[in-house]
Design a protein around this motif. Structure first.
Motif, PDB file in Angstrom:
ATOM      1  N   GLY A  34     -62.558  97.778  -8.112  1.00 22.31           N
ATOM      2  CA  GLY A  34     -61.904  97.021  -9.183  1.00 22.31           C
ATOM      3  C   GLY A  34     -61.176  95.810  -8.638  1.00 22.31           C
ATOM      4  O   GLY A  34     -61.701  95.070  -7.822  1.00 22.31           O
ATOM      5  N   ARG A  35     -59.933  95.646  -9.048  1.00 19.08           N
ATOM      6  CA  ARG A  35     -59.122  94.505  -8.622  1.00 19.08           C
ATOM      7  C   ARG A  35     -57.959  94.949  -7.756  1.00 19.08           C
ATOM      8  O   ARG A  35     -56.908  94.324  -7.732  1.00 19.08           O
ATOM      9  N   GLN A  36     -58.124  96.044  -7.025  1.00 21.74           N
ATOM     10  CA  GLN A  36     -57.013  96.585  -6.250  1.00 21.74           C
ATOM     11  C   GLN A  36     -56.649  95.747  -5.033  1.00 21.74           C
ATOM     12  O   GLN A  36     -55.487  95.598  -4.716  1.00 21.74           O
ATOM     13  N   GLY A  37     -57.614  95.243  -4.308  1.00 22.76           N
ATOM     14  CA  GLY A  37     -57.330  94.528  -3.072  1.00 22.76           C
ATOM     15  C   GLY A  37     -56.843  93.112  -3.322  1.00 22.76           C
ATOM     16  O   GLY A  37     -57.263  92.451  -4.262  1.00 22.76           O
ATOM     17  N   SER A  38     -55.953  92.643  -2.473  1.00 27.29           N
ATOM     18  CA  SER A  38     -55.418  91.291  -2.585  1.00 27.29           C
ATOM     19  C   SER A  38     -55.652  90.544  -1.272  1.00 27.29           C
ATOM     20  O   SER A  38     -55.043  90.884  -0.253  1.00 27.29           O
ATOM     21  N   PRO A  39     -56.528  89.519  -1.277  1.00 22.73           N
ATOM     22  CA  PRO A  39     -56.747  88.750  -0.049  1.00 22.73           C
ATOM     23  C   PRO A  39     -55.469  88.106   0.491  1.00 22.73           C
ATOM     24  O   PRO A  39     -55.317  87.980   1.704  1.00 22.73           O
ATOM     25  N   LYS A  40     -54.547  87.723  -0.387  1.00 22.29           N
ATOM     26  CA  LYS A  40     -53.297  87.116   0.079  1.00 22.29           C
ATOM     27  C   LYS A  40     -52.447  88.132   0.839  1.00 22.29           C
ATOM     28  O   LYS A  40     -51.877  87.813   1.881  1.00 22.29           O
ATOM     29  N   ILE A  41     -52.380  89.349   0.335  1.00 17.35           N
ATOM     30  CA  ILE A  41     -51.640  90.389   1.050  1.00 17.35           C
ATOM     31  C   ILE A  41     -52.317  90.660   2.394  1.00 17.35           C
ATOM     32  O   ILE A  41     -51.645  90.789   3.418  1.00 17.35           O
ATOM     33  N   LEU A  42     -53.643  90.731   2.393  1.00 16.71           N
ATOM     34  CA  LEU A  42     -54.382  90.928   3.640  1.00 16.71           C
ATOM     35  C   LEU A  42     -54.037  89.833   4.645  1.00 16.71           C
ATOM     36  O   LEU A  42     -53.740  90.113   5.809  1.00 16.71           O
ATOM     37  N   GLN A  43     -54.060  88.602   4.187  1.00 13.12           N
ATOM     38  CA  GLN A  43     -53.751  87.472   5.062  1.00 13.12           C
ATOM     39  C   GLN A  43     -52.336  87.613   5.640  1.00 13.12           C
ATOM     40  O   GLN A  43     -52.120  87.395   6.837  1.00 13.12           O
ATOM     41  N   THR A  44     -51.382  87.994   4.812  1.00 12.88           N
ATOM     42  CA  THR A  44     -49.999  88.157   5.271  1.00 12.88           C
ATOM     43  C   THR A  44     -49.907  89.250   6.332  1.00 12.88           C
ATOM     44  O   THR A  44     -49.271  89.048   7.373  1.00 12.88           O
ATOM     45  N   ILE A  45     -50.522  90.390   6.080  1.00 13.73           N
ATOM     46  CA  ILE A  45     -50.472  91.497   7.040  1.00 13.73           C
ATOM     47  C   ILE A  45     -51.131  91.082   8.359  1.00 13.73           C
ATOM     48  O   ILE A  45     -50.575  91.309   9.440  1.00 13.73           O
ATOM     49  N   GLU A  46     -52.292  90.435   8.286  1.00 10.48           N
ATOM     50  CA  GLU A  46     -52.969  89.992   9.510  1.00 10.48           C
ATOM     51  C   GLU A  46     -52.122  88.988  10.282  1.00 10.48           C
ATOM     52  O   GLU A  46     -52.039  89.051  11.517  1.00 10.48           O
ATOM     53  N   GLU A  47     -51.480  88.066   9.588  1.00 10.20           N
ATOM     54  CA  GLU A  47     -50.617  87.083  10.264  1.00 10.20           C
ATOM     55  C   GLU A  47     -49.473  87.766  10.985  1.00 10.20           C
ATOM     56  O   GLU A  47     -49.133  87.405  12.124  1.00 10.20           O
ATOM     57  N   LYS A  48     -48.866  88.760  10.344  1.00  9.20           N
ATOM     58  CA  LYS A  48     -47.737  89.470  10.970  1.00  9.20           C
ATOM     59  C   LYS A  48     -48.214  90.281  12.180  1.00  9.20           C
ATOM     60  O   LYS A  48     -47.528  90.332  13.202  1.00  9.20           O
ATOM     61  N   LEU A  49     -49.376  90.911  12.078  1.00  7.97           N
ATOM     62  CA  LEU A  49     -49.919  91.646  13.223  1.00  7.97           C
ATOM     63  C   LEU A  49     -50.235  90.694  14.379  1.00  7.97           C
ATOM     64  O   LEU A  49     -49.972  91.010  15.539  1.00  7.97           O
ATOM     65  N   ASP A  50     -50.792  89.513  14.052  1.00  4.22           N
ATOM     66  CA  ASP A  50     -51.052  88.501  15.081  1.00  4.22           C
ATOM     67  C   ASP A  50     -49.753  88.062  15.756  1.00  4.22           C
ATOM     68  O   ASP A  50     -49.683  87.967  16.982  1.00  4.22           O
ATOM     69  N   GLU A  51     -48.724  87.791  14.950  1.00  2.00           N
ATOM     70  CA  GLU A  51     -47.430  87.369  15.498  1.00  2.00           C
ATOM     71  C   GLU A  51     -46.858  88.411  16.452  1.00  2.00           C
ATOM     72  O   GLU A  51     -46.246  88.057  17.464  1.00  2.00           O
ATOM     73  N   LYS A  52     -47.045  89.682  16.141  1.00  2.00           N
ATOM     74  CA  LYS A  52     -46.510  90.775  16.968  1.00  2.00           C
ATOM     75  C   LYS A  52     -47.472  91.172  18.089  1.00  2.00           C
ATOM     76  O   LYS A  52     -47.181  92.081  18.853  1.00  2.00           O
ATOM     77  N   GLU A  53     -48.635  90.478  18.152  1.00  2.00           N
ATOM     78  CA  GLU A  53     -49.666  90.747  19.151  1.00  2.00           C
ATOM     79  C   GLU A  53     -50.112  92.204  19.135  1.00  2.00           C
ATOM     80  O   GLU A  53     -50.273  92.845  20.174  1.00  2.00           O
ATOM     81  N   ILE A  54     -50.342  92.705  17.932  1.00  2.00           N
ATOM     82  CA  ILE A  54     -50.836  94.063  17.734  1.00  2.00           C
ATOM     83  C   ILE A  54     -52.327  93.989  17.443  1.00  2.00           C
ATOM     84  O   ILE A  54     -52.770  93.197  16.611  1.00  2.00           O
ATOM     85  N   GLU A  55     -53.101  94.812  18.129  1.00  2.00           N
ATOM     86  CA  GLU A  55     -54.547  94.857  17.911  1.00  2.00           C
ATOM     87  C   GLU A  55     -54.824  95.518  16.569  1.00  2.00           C
ATOM     88  O   GLU A  55     -54.167  96.480  16.189  1.00  2.00           O
ATOM     89  N   TYR A  56     -55.838  94.992  15.865  1.00  2.00           N
ATOM     90  CA  TYR A  56     -56.191  95.563  14.570  1.00  2.00           C
ATOM     91  C   TYR A  56     -57.643  95.261  14.240  1.00  2.00           C
ATOM     92  O   TYR A  56     -58.261  94.388  14.837  1.00  2.00           O
ATOM     93  N   VAL A  57     -58.151  96.026  13.289  1.00  2.00           N
ATOM     94  CA  VAL A  57     -59.488  95.800  12.748  1.00  2.00           C
ATOM     95  C   VAL A  57     -59.357  95.867  11.234  1.00  2.00           C
ATOM     96  O   VAL A  57     -58.570  96.656  10.701  1.00  2.00           O
TER      97      VAL A  57
END
Length: 169
Positions: A34-57
């Motif tokens: 449906g419409r559950q996922g939010s690309p903007k929220i995804l982008q925010t989470i990925e940016e914060k993980l990048d800033e903290k140098e945490i590996e993610y997939v």
């Protein structure tokens, strides 16, 4: 009627956040049902993980349940950008923390843990909560680094080693 033991829920969710802080590899799920996922929220989470140098997939998933996430043993923490009640109602069923975006931002020290109430909706763009309005925008977000956007089917076809992660740094 539905009832919650608020104190117990807060204890469980706070425990998941504390455990997540120790995670080395994070899995970030963008819900596609449906419409559950939010690309903007995804982008925010990925940016914060990048800033903290945490590996993610990053994964795209239409359905999220404990058995599916157990197929990825290298992931220490999951963030699901789909339905907050998956984490809140079923959090203890997951083998590792499965966080909401609010909980992820708390684990990453970007937000304070609220002791007196629990923000369940970090997804809507028209909410009066000013902090959340900054996090969510109506503007269209272009996905970046789409080579890190793996579907479950892609992973299953090609697995045999470690979960493909974005290296820290």
């Amino acid at each position: 009627r539905e009832f919650y033991d608020f104190e117990q829920m807060m204890k469980v969710r706070k425990g998941a956040i504390e455990k997540a802080r120790k995670g080395k590899i994070w899995g970030v799920i963008l819900g596609t049902l449906g419409r559950q996922g939010s690309p903007k929220i995804l982008q925010t989470i990925e940016e914060k993980l990048d800033e903290k140098e945490i590996e993610y997939v990053t994964f795209l998933m239409s359905e999220i349940f404990p058995e599916r996430l157990m197929e990825y043993p290298d992931v220490d923490v999951w963030v699901q950008i789909a339905c907050p009640r998956l984490s809140i109602d079923w959090g203890l069923a997951f083998h590792v923390p499965c966080l909401t975006p609010y909980e992820a931002l708390t684990a990453l020290d970007e937000k304070d843990f609220k002791e007196d109430y629990y923000p369940m909706d970090y997804y809507g763009a028209n909410d009066p909560d000013e902090e959340r309005r900054k996090l969510v925008s109506k503007e269209r977000v272009q996905m970046k680094d789409t080579d890190r956007m793996w579907s479950v089917q892609w992973y299953r076809k090609r697995r045999g080693g470690k979960v493909p992660v974005k290296a820290a740094g």
